[in-house]
Design a protein around this motif. Sequence first.
Motif, PDB file in Angstrom:
ATOM      1  N   ARG A   4       0.817  -1.214   0.000  1.00 29.64           N
ATOM      2  CA  ARG A   4       0.000   0.000   0.000  1.00 29.64           C
ATOM      3  C   ARG A   4       0.848   1.260   0.000  1.00 29.64           C
ATOM      4  O   ARG A   4       2.021   1.265   0.394  1.00 29.64           O
ATOM      5  CB  ARG A   4      -0.956  -0.006   1.189  1.00 29.64           C
ATOM      6  CG  ARG A   4      -0.317  -0.211   2.564  1.00 29.64           C
ATOM      7  CD  ARG A   4       0.363   0.992   3.059  1.00 29.64           C
ATOM      8  NE  ARG A   4       0.712   0.959   4.462  1.00 29.64           N
ATOM      9  CZ  ARG A   4       1.504   1.853   5.024  1.00 29.64           C
ATOM     10  NH1 ARG A   4       2.083   2.791   4.306  1.00 29.64           N
ATOM     11  NH2 ARG A   4       1.782   1.796   6.303  1.00 29.64           N
ATOM     12  N   ALA A   6       0.156   5.169   1.375  1.00 24.86           N
ATOM     13  CA  ALA A   6      -0.821   5.813   2.255  1.00 24.86           C
ATOM     14  C   ALA A   6      -0.476   7.286   2.468  1.00 24.86           C
ATOM     15  O   ALA A   6      -0.093   7.691   3.561  1.00 24.86           O
ATOM     16  CB  ALA A   6      -0.857   5.070   3.585  1.00 24.86           C
ATOM     17  N   PRO A   7      -0.613   8.073   1.418  1.00 23.03           N
ATOM     18  CA  PRO A   7      -0.186   9.469   1.541  1.00 23.03           C
ATOM     19  C   PRO A   7      -1.165  10.329   2.339  1.00 23.03           C
ATOM     20  O   PRO A   7      -2.362  10.031   2.379  1.00 23.03           O
ATOM     21  CB  PRO A   7      -0.150   9.948   0.089  1.00 23.03           C
ATOM     22  CG  PRO A   7      -1.197   9.128  -0.587  1.00 23.03           C
ATOM     23  CD  PRO A   7      -1.157   7.777   0.078  1.00 23.03           C
ATOM     24  N   SER A   8      -0.632  11.366   2.955  1.00 21.02           N
ATOM     25  CA  SER A   8      -1.467  12.399   3.565  1.00 21.02           C
ATOM     26  C   SER A   8      -1.580  13.522   2.541  1.00 21.02           C
ATOM     27  O   SER A   8      -0.550  14.041   2.100  1.00 21.02           O
ATOM     28  CB  SER A   8      -0.808  12.926   4.841  1.00 21.02           C
ATOM     29  OG  SER A   8      -0.539  11.837   5.694  1.00 21.02           O
ATOM     30  N   GLU A  40      -4.717   9.233   3.823  1.00 21.49           N
ATOM     31  CA  GLU A  40      -4.639   9.474   5.269  1.00 21.49           C
ATOM     32  C   GLU A  40      -4.907  10.957   5.553  1.00 21.49           C
ATOM     33  O   GLU A  40      -3.983  11.755   5.688  1.00 21.49           O
ATOM     34  CB  GLU A  40      -3.274   9.016   5.789  1.00 21.49           C
ATOM     35  CG  GLU A  40      -3.037   7.552   5.411  1.00 21.49           C
ATOM     36  CD  GLU A  40      -2.252   6.760   6.429  1.00 21.49           C
ATOM     37  OE1 GLU A  40      -1.248   7.261   6.935  1.00 21.49           O
ATOM     38  OE2 GLU A  40      -2.677   5.615   6.716  1.00 21.49           O
ATOM     39  N   PHE A 192      -2.213   9.680  13.416  1.00 21.40           N
ATOM     40  CA  PHE A 192      -1.616   8.870  12.348  1.00 21.40           C
ATOM     41  C   PHE A 192      -1.232   7.468  12.839  1.00 21.40           C
ATOM     42  O   PHE A 192      -1.525   6.463  12.197  1.00 21.40           O
ATOM     43  CB  PHE A 192      -0.385   9.595  11.785  1.00 21.40           C
ATOM     44  CG  PHE A 192       0.612   8.670  11.162  1.00 21.40           C
ATOM     45  CD1 PHE A 192       0.331   8.049   9.956  1.00 21.40           C
ATOM     46  CD2 PHE A 192       1.807   8.365  11.801  1.00 21.40           C
ATOM     47  CE1 PHE A 192       1.222   7.158   9.390  1.00 21.40           C
ATOM     48  CE2 PHE A 192       2.710   7.478  11.244  1.00 21.40           C
ATOM     49  CZ  PHE A 192       2.420   6.874  10.028  1.00 21.40           C
ATOM     50  N   ASN A 196      -3.353   4.485  10.908  1.00 22.15           N
ATOM     51  CA  ASN A 196      -2.481   3.791   9.965  1.00 22.15           C
ATOM     52  C   ASN A 196      -2.325   2.319  10.364  1.00 22.15           C
ATOM     53  O   ASN A 196      -2.406   1.415   9.526  1.00 22.15           O
ATOM     54  CB  ASN A 196      -1.137   4.536   9.950  1.00 22.15           C
ATOM     55  CG  ASN A 196      -0.109   3.959   9.009  1.00 22.15           C
ATOM     56  OD1 ASN A 196       0.572   3.009   9.362  1.00 22.15           O
ATOM     57  ND2 ASN A 196       0.037   4.531   7.816  1.00 22.15           N
ATOM     58  N   ARG A 210       7.733   2.083   3.345  1.00 23.51           N
ATOM     59  CA  ARG A 210       7.603   3.525   3.568  1.00 23.51           C
ATOM     60  C   ARG A 210       8.971   4.096   3.897  1.00 23.51           C
ATOM     61  O   ARG A 210       9.956   3.363   4.001  1.00 23.51           O
ATOM     62  CB  ARG A 210       6.609   3.789   4.699  1.00 23.51           C
ATOM     63  CG  ARG A 210       6.943   3.061   6.005  1.00 23.51           C
ATOM     64  CD  ARG A 210       5.843   3.307   7.008  1.00 23.51           C
ATOM     65  NE  ARG A 210       6.054   2.641   8.279  1.00 23.51           N
ATOM     66  CZ  ARG A 210       5.195   2.714   9.291  1.00 23.51           C
ATOM     67  NH1 ARG A 210       4.081   3.419   9.162  1.00 23.51           N
ATOM     68  NH2 ARG A 210       5.437   2.096  10.424  1.00 23.51           N
ATOM     69  N   HIS A 214       9.929   6.613   9.308  1.00 20.97           N
ATOM     70  CA  HIS A 214       8.838   5.976  10.061  1.00 20.97           C
ATOM     71  C   HIS A 214       9.305   4.799  10.933  1.00 20.97           C
ATOM     72  O   HIS A 214       8.475   4.169  11.590  1.00 20.97           O
ATOM     73  CB  HIS A 214       7.744   5.496   9.103  1.00 20.97           C
ATOM     74  CG  HIS A 214       6.898   6.620   8.567  1.00 20.97           C
ATOM     75  ND1 HIS A 214       6.027   7.338   9.344  1.00 20.97           N
ATOM     76  CD2 HIS A 214       6.822   7.163   7.327  1.00 20.97           C
ATOM     77  CE1 HIS A 214       5.425   8.272   8.615  1.00 20.97           C
ATOM     78  NE2 HIS A 214       5.897   8.190   7.385  1.00 20.97           N
TER      79      HIS A 214
END
Length: 467
Positions: A4, A6-8, A40, A192, A196, A210, A214
């Motif tokens: 996946r 999962a951008p903000s 996100e 987040f 997430n 990612r 992170h």
Amino acid sequence: MKTRFAPSPTGYVHLGNIRTALFNALYAHSKQGTFLVRIEDTDLARSHNDYVEALFEDMAWLGIQNDEGPHHDHGFGPYFQSKRADIYAKYYEELEHKGMAFPCFCTEEQLALNRKVQQSAGLPPRYSGTCRNLSEALVKQNFQSGKTATLRFKVPTGKTIEFNDLVRGVQRFNSNDIGDFIIRRADGTSSFLFSNAIDDALMQVTHAMRGEDHVANTPRQILIQQALDLSSPMYGHLPLIVSSDSSPLSKRLGSWSVREMRNLGYLPIAIINYLARLGHNYESNELMPIEELAKHFSIDALGRAPAHFDGQQLLHWQREAIAKADLAKLKEWLLPAIQDKIAIEHEDAFIALISHNCVFPADATAWANRLCADEVNYEEECAEIVKNTPAEFFASAIEAVNDQGIQYTAFMDALKQKTTLKGKQLFQPLRVALTGVLHGPELADIMGFLGKERIINRLEQAKNREF
Ligand code: GLU
């Protein structure tokens, strides 16, 4: 297998985060898996829907296709976190019920003060546990008096959290180093770390790649998943992209959004081939379509060293992409840059003529100006060459055109005979007189495009030069 991205949606996607999207897509498609995109957007103040639309547009332009997400519901939606509050509520309740989350009434000022005290004692700043063990009565009283609270996860003590990072190998953390962290903000939105972790589990993500920034979040997210008996994906943390001197990607380079690059005229296949090799080793140095890049993608070929951004490499792939493009692609790419300068019936011939001498569409505009203007505009060095060439040379060239026409070989043979020159002395002044520059497409092709009248005009201009 499901990966996946999962951008903000707080800005346009730039090189760094689109590489994360690309690697997740390539990995999924190397294993016939599913590539999911989840938005996100729990930080409502900073998230904008325009950026979501721009993201899907940029991904489509680059050819990065997601199999699952807002436009492809596989039954795990909604894919916007802002629409999943009801789902999260259930899990907050479960954590509270299990005594694994607690309301925290500390104000920003109190927390800042705590951090200061810890820092001056040489300790890493961590939530000090002020509200961890408040009595039920006190919690009730606080709420009744109108105080708002965040919800914090109660981190178990003395626990080792271990995970096998897809890129970095086994990673170990001690839960004693992790303070109780916020999982729900005071305004009720989820943090987040929480959403997430929950969504990766509920959406059955098996592999999440990612950025390396992170890594420290991962043990926290695993703790949440474990507390709720949810599965954890395998995480892989990609080295961040840094400038060629190893400093973090500068504002200038870092701010290269995909759309900026598109506006500059980079070709999508060039960007994809460049990024795919930024932190991943491909045996082949050939330009590959995205399907091929996926076929040869391998976790084992991911590097742990920082990925150096190299503008020259990017240009290399741009040139490769141009060399491999067919006329239709080249036309799509260059037409906007020349449309108002070249008549429709000459577009194809013009693009075929100059495209391999272009790196960006602006180069095509320059060629259009060069070949279509009434007067030749000589570059400085070229003015010198014209000046140092006897006027008779150009007079002979005009005669050769008048005698032989513009068929290249016949014309050249005639000019050679008239001038008894050969090699550079023959070609260079001719090229300069016709184009104003030293390099460019084959002279034969240039002459074909210019046509007799323009050729004669240009030779006249060189002959009668007024400098
Ligand atoms: N929304 C997070 C970000 O954009 C996602 C991080 C992750 O991939 O887990 O940084």
